[in-house]
Design an enzyme around this catalytic site. Structure first.
Site, PDB file in Angstrom:
ATOM      1  CD  GLU A   1      -2.601  -1.285   2.620  1.00  0.00           C
ATOM      2  OE1 GLU A   1      -3.812  -1.187   2.420  1.00  0.00           O
ATOM      3  OE2 GLU A   1      -2.104  -1.374   3.752  1.00  0.00           O
TER       4      GLU A   1
ATOM      5  CB  CYS B   1      -8.675   2.117   8.224  1.00  0.00           C
ATOM      6  SG  CYS B   1      -8.104   1.548   6.613  1.00  0.00           S
TER       7      CYS B   1
END
Lengths: 628, 628
Positions: free
Chosen positions: B309, B408
């Site tokens: 990521e 998240c």
């Protein structure tokens, strides 16, 4: 096992395959005489194969086998598939000993064959990792264990020694191992196959060599095991990593780990050649179309992602992130050879040429003792280059290391170089086909009486003139077929200085006549440098051009330029002519290309960030040159 | 702890920070009245926050805490950082309860705060994963354990409840946990820090709220632990994954996991605001330059790679492979806010605007109950879209799922929306600065006597006219500063219908006068659609243009086009005019853009493969339109 003659047929022998347009040349085949490929084969002989032996000792591969043989004690080193590198190196040695017998290389072969004889278990099993580290876990982890994969490379090495050097010793080891494998796998026995395809094509070839159909059936069994979606994949990669995502006949395109996909594609083509099953041919063509229309770099290189060493989506071909593993390019070369033999169509030979001069030639250094694993197409200034994915190796250089943690690629280049001339010409009932051009001697017995011998002379790939002298011919007419390279826009052919009637078929120029010793064919394939663009769907190079001359794709390197030129800001001017110039003192002699371009002014870009309203660019003129 | 007033200051309060150009507005701040953002805030209130509660129960986050509290038994579900999602959702609830008190939402808050009270250990420790699953392993895996990360989000939620709603309950829980953390970590105690930055900026804010310097010192301690290269990274990612690859003050650019890098950058800016340490400011500026010059998409989105990521190399910005995690965009938004407060320079507010309308707005669906985690910039026909990297989630659709395995992002959008108006205006000693435009009411006491109130009316982001009415002002002159958006090429300002003297400073147009109630400022930022190009070093979009109008980057979607148009083959004609048209029945009302382009003929490309000699393209004309 049927009796097998000593013959330099090369890795594939489709003499008796039911479904082939062309046949490989037997007994004598094509041989390089001098020049480009002869020099590189000599380097393989003098340097690379000996370097390989040293590295196999240093990295642990040979010591691992000595432990398996009970000749040494110590700790196993390297990957579970350590043996494969020994076998691919040995295969190279086998072809080389057939091509150019040599006491020193023969001694190395003898030593390692004796070692393998000692290491093989009485039941035929042979794998240093499982024998030394996990003797109770044999055949328990087909996904990652690589046992069948390594066995496949043992078989291919054995075939090389048998065919090229008439040496049976490895073949006996390999057949004993296959006998053992047959007791474990097959209908009614253990199901499943190896996470890494390889044994399938080896078994088909073993069937061709021996005439034993049971090897073919075992190959078929392994191919048919795929597509159960049960293999674990690697990390975030799914079952396509192991070619287990789809049944072979249902595959719509190339996917997953590029080398695994290529080796499986070879097996599918091999099976078609033997069985004629139409679905296998259709699958092969679908995969080939998918690869060449959206998943292949301009070098023929494949694999867009480090993650999983895998194909990306169609048109996902970033130049600076490309994987382009040497083994994947060689796997594609092998596959295209099979497709060429099947179909007789020149586009397969075109791709072999593209791969040979670009995706494969880039791997071994000119010293013969350094190798790229990944073949990057673009290096950005001062950035680390990842040299492979498993485990990650990094270098702050564009230099080739002497070896790799996973050394599949160096050994693959060795076996290919030693057997390379086999891929340059074929025959059919009507005559001889020349697929690749080099200084070659070709001999072939056409039918039962027509003994033909040819001599090719050329400076290819640097020059497109090819002179072919008929040095021997019978009195029957036969057809000489010359491949018109896919890159070639203009060509001419003469026989004995005169124009000649010819036809163009499947990309080949065919001349039929009663040839006489002394006849000379002069072909000229015009080789001006030209600019190439990609399909605009390829994000990575949209708005870019490549420079190509003949089969060679050129690269632009900063150290060849005037001081201060930053390649990231160079724009080629397509209206300016490109010119070629021989530079004998560069890279052992190379044709360089010179042209003109512009360097973009970056001062306002750094000030304003990445994104700007569309404006005309400020440019300054400068000269630049390009070299291979 | 010093006494804290009930005030809607928002997540950052730099009233007493030593190093700031602008101060956040206190007590009353800026509030949306109607229109674009008011509607989206209302949707957050009515739908998203309640949806979040349902999902936190369904996915296991709240049940996990009930197990920690001994109120339920069962099996822990989800990731080790399960609590973080509860805290970010709770932070959103806190800001929302300050903005728009509501019994139903208050009841949810009460329930979860009681749950946290029950779950907290007598020693102050609070983390459902470690309490339920590995009670003996607390603080043993700082790299991946996320205990300090979750604590940071607890602190931020507590600050929201205190500031916005005057509710001390969470703050007491948070401070007890921090007291516990102080017994474990610090000079002479345990070294190391969390694999995921977050607690640092939370501790700085807790110090601002309370006036307690020990929280600031602990934040500094954690920041200074980084760069030891001891953290394990994830998979093939090195210590940069955890921001442990370089000491903070030595970082040359943004690297590694994008969210982690952003949260750390926030802490560095926060520490500079409090301490004035020049090296921290210089680091912040270096990181910002590096990000905005080579590692940021046109939407402000960051993260070029699913693997880790993470940020890629400079100019590695593939449109179809982009990660662009919502949390990373929000992290950048927060960081740019701090940089704006510090510097007073409009380019930080420009990037906040770019992020808000593009990189962040794209995440929540118009239903308020569906969310993107990854925000793809390009979807190729019929291909799977990966929706996140951990663990990989795939969808054969461009649709937003109702929740994610790692949630998240949805909770991050909730806390940002509830507190969003705080980021639209600031003050300094001389007056008021307007950074973002929307229908707003602003009130502020300038100095000790000058009570100012303003009302903004605008159809922004669809129209560039902004009317600002002074509804209250003292008799001293003061400066009204209006940000000239970075995208704006032409603007005009009048006061009470007349031209006015103004100065342009740091990207702001500043008008100083003795303002009177009833004064009207009319600003017009011309908003024609325009084409944007990227630095040509960005391979992924070289030769491409984007369409932008005002702050909004448009997208081209196939279902908006004439039948048969394949977007992959469309070329925009830059010589044709782009026109805007309001379409009230699309996506809740949106300005669409229409233009002209060409569809490339692909028939010869499919025949000839990927690479061709450079030729002029065959084109056919067609119309196309673009919508947001």
């Amino acid at each position: 096992m049927s009796d097998v003659l000593n013959k330099t047929t090369g890795p594939v022998d489709n003499s008796h395959s039911a479904n082939s347009s062309y046949r490989v040349l037997l007994n004598g085949a094509a041989k390089f005489t001098s020049g480009f490929w002869a020099e590189r084969q000599a380097l393989n002989h003098k340097v690379s194969l000996k370097h390989g032996y040293a590295m196999l000792n240093k990295a642990g591969n040979l010591p691992n086998l000595k432990m398996a043989a009970g000749l040494e004690s110590g700790k196993y080193r390297g990957m579970v598939f350590s043996d494969e590198t020994v076998y691919k190196w040995l295969e190279g040695l086998g072809w080389e000993l057939g091509r150019a017998p040599d006491d020193e290389l023969q001694a190395l072969a003898n030593e390692v064959i004796s070692l393998l004889t000692a290491a093989q278990q009485p039941d035929g099993y042979l794998n240093s990792y499982y024998q030394v580290v996990e003797p109770e876990q044999k055949w328990s982890d087909l996904d990652f264990g690589h046992e069948l994969y390594c066995a496949g490379h043992l078989i291919q090495a054995a075939i090389a020694f048998k065919r090229a050097a008439g040496d049976d010793r490895l073949l006996e080891i390999a057949c004993r191992f296959v006998d053992h494998i047959e007791t474990v796998f097959g209908p009614g026995k253990k199901e499943g196959t190896c996470g890494h395809p390889e044994i399938e094509m080896a078994l088909v070839e073993l069937s061709r060599l021996s005439g034993e159909k049971r090897y073919l059936h075992l190959a078929q069994f392994f191919v048919d095991q795929r597509g159960k979606k049960q293999m674990r994949g690697l990390g975030a990669n799914g079952p396509e990593y192991h070619q287990d995502h789809v049944a072979v006949r249902e595959a719509e395109g190339v996917a997953g780990h590029a080398v695994r996909q290529m080796y499986l594609a070879n097996a599918v083509a091999d099976l078609y050649m033997e069985t004629g099953e139409q679905a296998l041919l259709e699958t092969s063509q679908r995969l080939w179309d998918d690869m060449t229309r959206g998943k292949m770099y301009i070098t023929g290189g494949i694999g867009s992602r480090y993650d999983g060493e895998s194909f990306g989506e169609s048109y996902e071909l970033p130049a600076d992130q490309c994987y382009c593993e040497t083994c994947a390019a060689i796997g594609s070369f092998f596959w295209n050879w099979r497709m060429l033999l099947i179909s007789g169509e020149s586009h397969y030979a075109d791709l072999m040429e593209r791969l040979l001069y670009n995706g494969i030639l880039s791997s071994p250094g000119l010293d013969g003792a350094s190798f790229f694993y990944v073949n990057p197409l673009m290096l950005r200034n001062g950035r680390y280059v990842r040299l492979s994915a498993n485990p990650p190796e990094e270098h702050k250089t564009s230099g080739r290391p002497e070896w790799h943690n996973v050394a599949c690629c160096p050994s693959n280049t060795m076996r290919l170089r030693a057997s390379l001339s086999n891929y340059f010409a074929t025959s059919d009932q009507a005559g001889i086909q020349i697929h690749q051009y080099s200084n070659l001697e070709i001999s072939h017995l056409l039918g039962e009486q027509n003994a033909i011998a040819l001599k090719l002379e050329t400076k290819y790939p640097w020059d497109g003139e090819v002179k072919i002298t008929v040095t021997e011919s019978g009195e029957q007419p036969w057809k000489l077929a010359l491949r018109i390279p896919g890159w070639c826009q203009s060509f001419g052919v003469k026989v004995n200085g005169q124009g000649v009637n010819s036809i163009l078929q499947k990309g080949y120029l065919i001349i039929e006549r009663i040839w006489k010793a002394g006849d000379v064919v002069e072909a000229e394939f015009a080789m001006p440098p030209f600019l190439v663009e990609a399909d605009p769907r390829v994000d990575g190079v949209r708005g870019c051009v490549a420079i190509q001359r003949g089969p060679i794709v050129y690269c632009l390197e900063e150290h060849d330029q005037e001081p201060g030129v930053n390649l990231l800001d160079v724009e080629i001017d397509p209206s300016e002519e490109l010119t070629s110039r021989w530079q004998g003192d560069l890279l052992g002699g190379v044709m360089i290309i010179e042209g003109k371009g512009h360097q973009l002014d970056r001062s306002d870009r750094l000030e304003n960030g990445l994104y700007h309203p569309l404006v005309l660019k400020t440019r300054i003129d400068l000269r630049f040159k390009k070299s291979h």
